[in-house]
Design an enzyme around this catalytic site. Sequence first.
Site, PDB file in Angstrom:
ATOM      1  N   ARG A 131      -9.187   1.111   9.013  1.00 25.63           N
ATOM      2  CA  ARG A 131      -8.804  -0.275   9.290  1.00 25.63           C
ATOM      3  C   ARG A 131      -9.899  -1.006  10.060  1.00 25.63           C
ATOM      4  O   ARG A 131      -9.731  -2.191  10.360  1.00 25.63           O
ATOM      5  CB  ARG A 131      -7.520  -0.297  10.119  1.00 25.63           C
ATOM      6  CG  ARG A 131      -6.241  -0.578   9.312  1.00 25.63           C
ATOM      7  CD  ARG A 131      -5.086  -0.493  10.265  1.00 25.63           C
ATOM      8  NE  ARG A 131      -3.923  -1.225   9.900  1.00 25.63           N
ATOM      9  CZ  ARG A 131      -2.834  -0.673   9.336  1.00 25.63           C
ATOM     10  NH1 ARG A 131      -2.826   0.597   9.018  1.00 25.63           N
ATOM     11  NH2 ARG A 131      -1.770  -1.405   9.108  1.00 25.63           N
TER      12      ARG A 131
ATOM     13  N   LYS B 241       0.835  -1.213   0.000  1.00 26.23           N
ATOM     14  CA  LYS B 241       0.000   0.000   0.000  1.00 26.23           C
ATOM     15  C   LYS B 241       0.869   1.261   0.000  1.00 26.23           C
ATOM     16  O   LYS B 241       0.664   2.164  -0.798  1.00 26.23           O
ATOM     17  CB  LYS B 241      -0.902   0.054   1.254  1.00 26.23           C
ATOM     18  CG  LYS B 241      -1.889  -1.069   1.376  1.00 26.23           C
ATOM     19  CD  LYS B 241      -2.815  -0.863   2.578  1.00 26.23           C
ATOM     20  CE  LYS B 241      -2.123  -0.880   3.926  1.00 26.23           C
ATOM     21  NZ  LYS B 241      -1.572  -2.197   4.310  1.00 26.23           N
TER      22      LYS B 241
ATOM     23  N   ARG C 165      -0.504  -9.298  13.547  1.00 26.18           N
ATOM     24  CA  ARG C 165      -1.026  -8.266  12.633  1.00 26.18           C
ATOM     25  C   ARG C 165      -1.920  -8.893  11.561  1.00 26.18           C
ATOM     26  O   ARG C 165      -2.928  -8.306  11.157  1.00 26.18           O
ATOM     27  CB  ARG C 165       0.133  -7.492  11.981  1.00 26.18           C
ATOM     28  CG  ARG C 165       0.823  -6.557  12.974  1.00 26.18           C
ATOM     29  CD  ARG C 165       2.131  -6.065  12.438  1.00 26.18           C
ATOM     30  NE  ARG C 165       1.995  -5.119  11.356  1.00 26.18           N
ATOM     31  CZ  ARG C 165       2.989  -4.796  10.517  1.00 26.18           C
ATOM     32  NH1 ARG C 165       4.170  -5.363  10.649  1.00 26.18           N
ATOM     33  NH2 ARG C 165       2.792  -3.906   9.580  1.00 26.18           N
TER      34      ARG C 165
ATOM     35  N   ARG D  27      11.702  -7.132   5.543  1.00 26.63           N
ATOM     36  CA  ARG D  27      11.627  -5.678   5.324  1.00 26.63           C
ATOM     37  C   ARG D  27      12.595  -4.933   6.253  1.00 26.63           C
ATOM     38  O   ARG D  27      12.695  -5.254   7.423  1.00 26.63           O
ATOM     39  CB  ARG D  27      10.190  -5.209   5.581  1.00 26.63           C
ATOM     40  CG  ARG D  27      10.007  -3.706   5.399  1.00 26.63           C
ATOM     41  CD  ARG D  27       8.580  -3.353   5.146  1.00 26.63           C
ATOM     42  NE  ARG D  27       7.734  -3.409   6.324  1.00 26.63           N
ATOM     43  CZ  ARG D  27       6.443  -3.063   6.332  1.00 26.63           C
ATOM     44  NH1 ARG D  27       5.860  -2.654   5.213  1.00 26.63           N
ATOM     45  NH2 ARG D  27       5.723  -3.147   7.434  1.00 26.63           N
TER      46      ARG D  27
ATOM     47  N   ARG E 283      11.533  -2.803  11.646  1.00 24.55           N
ATOM     48  CA  ARG E 283      10.445  -2.304  12.489  1.00 24.55           C
ATOM     49  C   ARG E 283      10.126  -3.352  13.540  1.00 24.55           C
ATOM     50  O   ARG E 283      10.075  -4.533  13.215  1.00 24.55           O
ATOM     51  CB  ARG E 283       9.206  -2.037  11.621  1.00 24.55           C
ATOM     52  CG  ARG E 283       9.184  -0.674  10.996  1.00 24.55           C
ATOM     53  CD  ARG E 283       8.098  -0.520   9.973  1.00 24.55           C
ATOM     54  NE  ARG E 283       6.772  -0.945  10.400  1.00 24.55           N
ATOM     55  CZ  ARG E 283       5.660  -0.745   9.689  1.00 24.55           C
ATOM     56  NH1 ARG E 283       5.727  -0.114   8.524  1.00 24.55           N
ATOM     57  NH2 ARG E 283       4.487  -1.161  10.118  1.00 24.55           N
TER      58      ARG E 283
HETATM   59  P1  AMP Z   1       1.231   0.430   8.996  1.00 23.00           P
HETATM   60  O1  AMP Z   1       2.490   1.227   8.855  1.00 23.00           O
HETATM   61  O2  AMP Z   1       0.100   0.944   8.160  1.00 23.00           O
HETATM   62  O3  AMP Z   1       1.453  -1.062   8.820  1.00 23.00           O
HETATM   63  O4  AMP Z   1       0.742   0.620  10.517  1.00 23.00           O
HETATM   64  C1  AMP Z   1       1.556   0.222  11.599  1.00 23.00           C
HETATM   65  C2  AMP Z   1       0.719   0.105  12.854  1.00 23.00           C
HETATM   66  O5  AMP Z   1       0.138   1.384  13.177  1.00 23.00           O
HETATM   67  C3  AMP Z   1      -0.472  -0.841  12.775  1.00 23.00           C
HETATM   68  O6  AMP Z   1      -0.118  -2.198  13.001  1.00 23.00           O
HETATM   69  C4  AMP Z   1      -1.363  -0.286  13.891  1.00 23.00           C
HETATM   70  O7  AMP Z   1      -0.863  -0.653  15.163  1.00 23.00           O
HETATM   71  C5  AMP Z   1      -1.154   1.217  13.734  1.00 23.00           C
HETATM   72  N1  AMP Z   1      -2.144   1.794  12.788  1.00 23.00           N
HETATM   73  C6  AMP Z   1      -1.900   2.330  11.562  1.00 23.00           C
HETATM   74  N2  AMP Z   1      -3.034   2.753  10.987  1.00 23.00           N
HETATM   75  C7  AMP Z   1      -4.027   2.461  11.868  1.00 23.00           C
HETATM   76  C8  AMP Z   1      -5.435   2.616  11.849  1.00 23.00           C
HETATM   77  N3  AMP Z   1      -6.066   3.148  10.791  1.00 23.00           N
HETATM   78  N4  AMP Z   1      -6.131   2.201  12.931  1.00 23.00           N
HETATM   79  C9  AMP Z   1      -5.536   1.664  14.003  1.00 23.00           C
HETATM   80  N5  AMP Z   1      -4.215   1.468  14.087  1.00 23.00           N
HETATM   81  C10 AMP Z   1      -3.455   1.855  13.027  1.00 23.00           C
END
Ligand code: AMP
Length: 210
Positions: free
Chosen positions: A88, A13, A164, A122, A153
């Site tokens: 989400r 994404k 996740r 990653r 990360r």
């Molecule tokens: P990402 O970088 O999009 O994979 O997001 C990393 C982490 O941030 C996720 O695993 C969640 O813990 C948190 N996060 C990101 N976007 C959201 C969202 N829309 N709602 C809730 N938690 C989020």
Amino acid sequence: MRMIFLGPPGAGKGTHAARVMQLYGIPQISTGDMLRQAIRAQTPLGLEAKRYIDAGELVPDEVVIGMVRERLAQQDCQLGYILDGFPRTVAQAEALAVFAPIDLVLNIDVLDEQIIRRLSGRRVCPGCNGTFHLATLADAHTCPTCSAQLVQRKDDEPATVLNRLRVYREQTQPLIDYYRARGLLKTVSGEGSIEESFDNVRRALGLAQA
Ligand code: AMP
């Protein structure tokens, strides 16, 4: 164009949204990046978010919804935006529908085993925010763009990745039906190389080949 990029963690994404941002000239709004930025800045929001992120859980809806609502009110979002990692949950989608219009939801589909392979390999650069994979790095420790030290990360560690994926299936996947029912959903395959899947994204968005 006001878009949502939907898909499991590691679907690409962020990578595709960054390219589409360049092509359309509209901002990529990544809630994950915004939360990580808040953690680095040690804001109260960042401190609250950190424990959820490190565990692979979702940050509470009201925290993320408030953050996105504020961001979309800014001037650079008036001509469009790409939401990357938001919504989400169905509650987030319902809140979003009240304060922001959406033209298209692009669902990037990738099999679980591919996701696990991508996330466990990653590496990210704290210097330039770049994302890389061990399979394509000549030096696993050094950013090829800015030479900073690459890191993994914490939420890309194996146990957290599995959590996740579970969270994605339970809380985010229902959005596929939610947006399909509203006639907004397009699904593309995110398998294969970045170039191959970006071709699918480009076609779905009706963008000419660069
Ligand atoms: P990402 O970088 O999009 O994979 O997001 C990393 C982490 O941030 C996720 O695993 C969640 O813990 C948190 N996060 C990101 N976007 C959201 C969202 N829309 N709602 C809730 N938690 C989020």
